[in-house]
Design a protein around this motif. Structure first.
Motif, mmCIF file in Angstrom:
data_model
loop_
_atom_site.group_PDB
_atom_site.id
_atom_site.type_symbol
_atom_site.label_atom_id
_atom_site.label_comp_id
_atom_site.label_asym_id
_atom_site.label_seq_id
_atom_site.Cartn_x
_atom_site.Cartn_y
_atom_site.Cartn_z
ATOM 1 N N MET A 37 0.815 -1.214 0.000
ATOM 2 C CA MET A 37 0.000 0.000 0.000
ATOM 3 C C MET A 37 0.853 1.270 0.000
ATOM 4 N N ARG A 38 0.418 2.223 -0.789
ATOM 5 C CA ARG A 38 1.031 3.546 -0.764
ATOM 6 C C ARG A 38 0.533 4.282 0.478
ATOM 7 N N PRO A 39 1.295 5.233 0.986
ATOM 8 C CA PRO A 39 0.835 5.986 2.162
ATOM 9 C C PRO A 39 -0.546 6.623 1.958
ATOM 10 N N THR A 40 -0.830 7.081 0.744
ATOM 11 C CA THR A 40 -2.142 7.679 0.491
ATOM 12 C C THR A 40 -3.275 6.667 0.701
ATOM 13 N N SER A 41 -3.038 5.421 0.356
ATOM 14 C CA SER A 41 -4.049 4.376 0.573
ATOM 15 C C SER A 41 -4.215 4.099 2.064
ATOM 16 N N LEU A 42 -3.125 4.162 2.794
ATOM 17 C CA LEU A 42 -3.220 3.979 4.248
ATOM 18 C C LEU A 42 -3.968 5.154 4.889
ATOM 19 N N THR A 43 -3.751 6.354 4.372
ATOM 20 C CA THR A 43 -4.521 7.516 4.845
ATOM 21 C C THR A 43 -6.008 7.263 4.636
ATOM 22 N N ASP A 44 -6.360 6.731 3.472
ATOM 23 C CA ASP A 44 -7.772 6.443 3.197
ATOM 24 C C ASP A 44 -8.322 5.360 4.124
ATOM 25 N N GLN A 45 -7.515 4.364 4.449
ATOM 26 C CA GLN A 45 -7.952 3.323 5.392
ATOM 27 C C GLN A 45 -8.223 3.925 6.769
ATOM 28 N N LEU A 140 -10.043 13.196 12.414
ATOM 29 C CA LEU A 140 -10.611 13.516 11.098
ATOM 30 C C LEU A 140 -9.980 14.788 10.528
ATOM 31 N N MET A 141 -9.747 15.786 11.387
ATOM 32 C CA MET A 141 -9.097 17.009 10.924
ATOM 33 C C MET A 141 -7.677 16.705 10.439
ATOM 34 N N LYS A 142 -6.934 15.906 11.218
ATOM 35 C CA LYS A 142 -5.568 15.533 10.818
ATOM 36 C C LYS A 142 -5.588 14.760 9.504
ATOM 37 N N LEU A 143 -6.584 13.930 9.308
ATOM 38 C CA LEU A 143 -6.711 13.191 8.048
ATOM 39 C C LEU A 143 -6.948 14.135 6.871
ATOM 40 N N ASN A 144 -7.804 15.123 7.060
ATOM 41 C CA ASN A 144 -8.044 16.089 5.988
ATOM 42 C C ASN A 144 -6.783 16.887 5.686
ATOM 43 N N ARG A 145 -6.038 17.251 6.721
ATOM 44 C CA ARG A 145 -4.772 17.942 6.503
ATOM 45 C C ARG A 145 -3.789 17.046 5.753
ATOM 46 N N THR A 146 -3.733 15.791 6.177
ATOM 47 C CA THR A 146 -2.815 14.839 5.533
ATOM 48 C C THR A 146 -3.158 14.675 4.065
ATOM 49 N N LYS A 147 -4.440 14.540 3.764
ATOM 50 C CA LYS A 147 -4.851 14.392 2.366
ATOM 51 C C LYS A 147 -4.477 15.627 1.545
ATOM 52 N N GLU A 148 -4.631 16.804 2.120
ATOM 53 C CA GLU A 148 -4.240 18.036 1.421
ATOM 54 C C GLU A 148 -2.743 18.039 1.132
ATOM 55 N N ILE A 149 -1.958 17.680 2.127
ATOM 56 C CA ILE A 149 -0.498 17.643 1.945
ATOM 57 C C ILE A 149 -0.136 16.597 0.892
ATOM 58 N N SER A 159 3.473 24.283 7.528
ATOM 59 C CA SER A 159 2.918 23.201 8.340
ATOM 60 C C SER A 159 3.857 22.009 8.439
ATOM 61 N N GLU A 160 3.595 21.194 9.462
ATOM 62 C CA GLU A 160 4.315 19.930 9.606
ATOM 63 C C GLU A 160 3.936 19.012 8.456
ATOM 64 N N GLY A 161 4.737 17.989 8.237
ATOM 65 C CA GLY A 161 4.465 17.040 7.167
ATOM 66 C C GLY A 161 3.482 15.967 7.575
ATOM 67 N N VAL A 162 3.254 15.025 6.665
ATOM 68 C CA VAL A 162 2.298 13.953 6.938
ATOM 69 C C VAL A 162 2.761 13.073 8.098
ATOM 70 N N ASP A 163 4.069 12.922 8.278
ATOM 71 C CA ASP A 163 4.551 12.080 9.379
ATOM 72 C C ASP A 163 4.090 12.607 10.727
ATOM 73 N N ALA A 164 4.150 13.911 10.937
ATOM 74 C CA ALA A 164 3.696 14.499 12.204
ATOM 75 C C ALA A 164 2.193 14.289 12.393
ATOM 76 N N ASN A 165 1.445 14.370 11.303
ATOM 77 C CA ASN A 165 0.005 14.138 11.393
ATOM 78 C C ASN A 165 -0.300 12.687 11.763
ATOM 79 N N TYR A 166 0.424 11.747 11.158
ATOM 80 C CA TYR A 166 0.232 10.344 11.526
ATOM 81 C C TYR A 166 0.551 10.114 13.008
ATOM 82 N N MET A 167 1.625 10.742 13.491
ATOM 83 C CA MET A 167 1.974 10.557 14.908
ATOM 84 C C MET A 167 0.900 11.147 15.815
#
Length: 185
Positions: A37-45, A140-149, A159-167
């Motif tokens: 899985m690509r990280p974007t697919s994991l974001t969707d999961q 959910l907010m962090k997910l929306n931010r992650t998807k935008e990034i 802003s911080e990157g997707v890694d900070a949002n995942y953490m």
């Protein structure tokens, strides 16, 4: 103050052990198929899990017999997988040595715990006064931010990157698990 932190450390450790146990059992069942899985697919999961949590919070019932807690565990585990994928990249050959997969998982969840320790110090355990539904909304907010990034190829201006949002998602989900497992706190 040290007493509050030691209680949080103990409860956080318990929640992480619960998540790791599920991660390990699923790895036994499925191997490391998630490595494809690509990280974007994991974001969707993660988004699917968080939206299901919100739906269950609103509807107050589950028609498939699974509650909210397993979904928070899934968020922790998928976010750890996403952090691993950010480092390693996805692959068409998903099999990974289980010991390595567990070590990487522990590193990522451990990094999230270290971040939580620092933030918890500065925010003085503010999460304890939050509702679980607010933690869901923050995820959910962090997910929306992650998807935008992700949609901007990882580039941000300030802003911080997707890694900070995942953490952060890991930590919010673990806070929710703690609040469910220790409701009297």
């Amino acid at each position: 103050m040290a007493d509050k932190r030691s209680k949080t450390d103990e409860q956080f450790k318990h929640a992480m052990e619960v998540c790791e146990e599920i991660y390990t059992k699923k790895m036994s069942d499925y191997g490391t198929a998630w490595r494809i899985m690509r990280p974007t697919s994991l974001t969707d999961q993660i988004m699917i899990k968080a939206r299901r949590i919100r739906s269950l919070e609103e509807k107050k019932e589950s028609k498939v017999g699974e509650g909210i807690r397993p979904e928070f565990i899934g968020i922790v585990n998928y976010a750890a997988m996403a952090l691993i994928q950010l480092d390693l990249g996805y692959t068409d050959e998903p099999e990974m040595d289980p010991t390595l997969a567990l070590d990487l998982y522990r590193q990522k969840v451990g990094a999230a715990k270290a971040l939580m320790d620092n933030k918890n110090h500065d925010y003085d355990e503010a999460w304890r006064n939050m509702r679980i539904s607010s933690l869901t909304d923050l995820i959910l907010m962090k997910l929306n931010r992650t998807k935008e990034i992700e949609d901007h190829n990882g580039e941000t201006l300030i802003s911080e990157g997707v890694d900070a949002n995942y953490m952060d998602m890991i930590n919010y989900a673990i806070f929710a698990i703690i609040k469910m497992d220790y409701p009297e706190e």
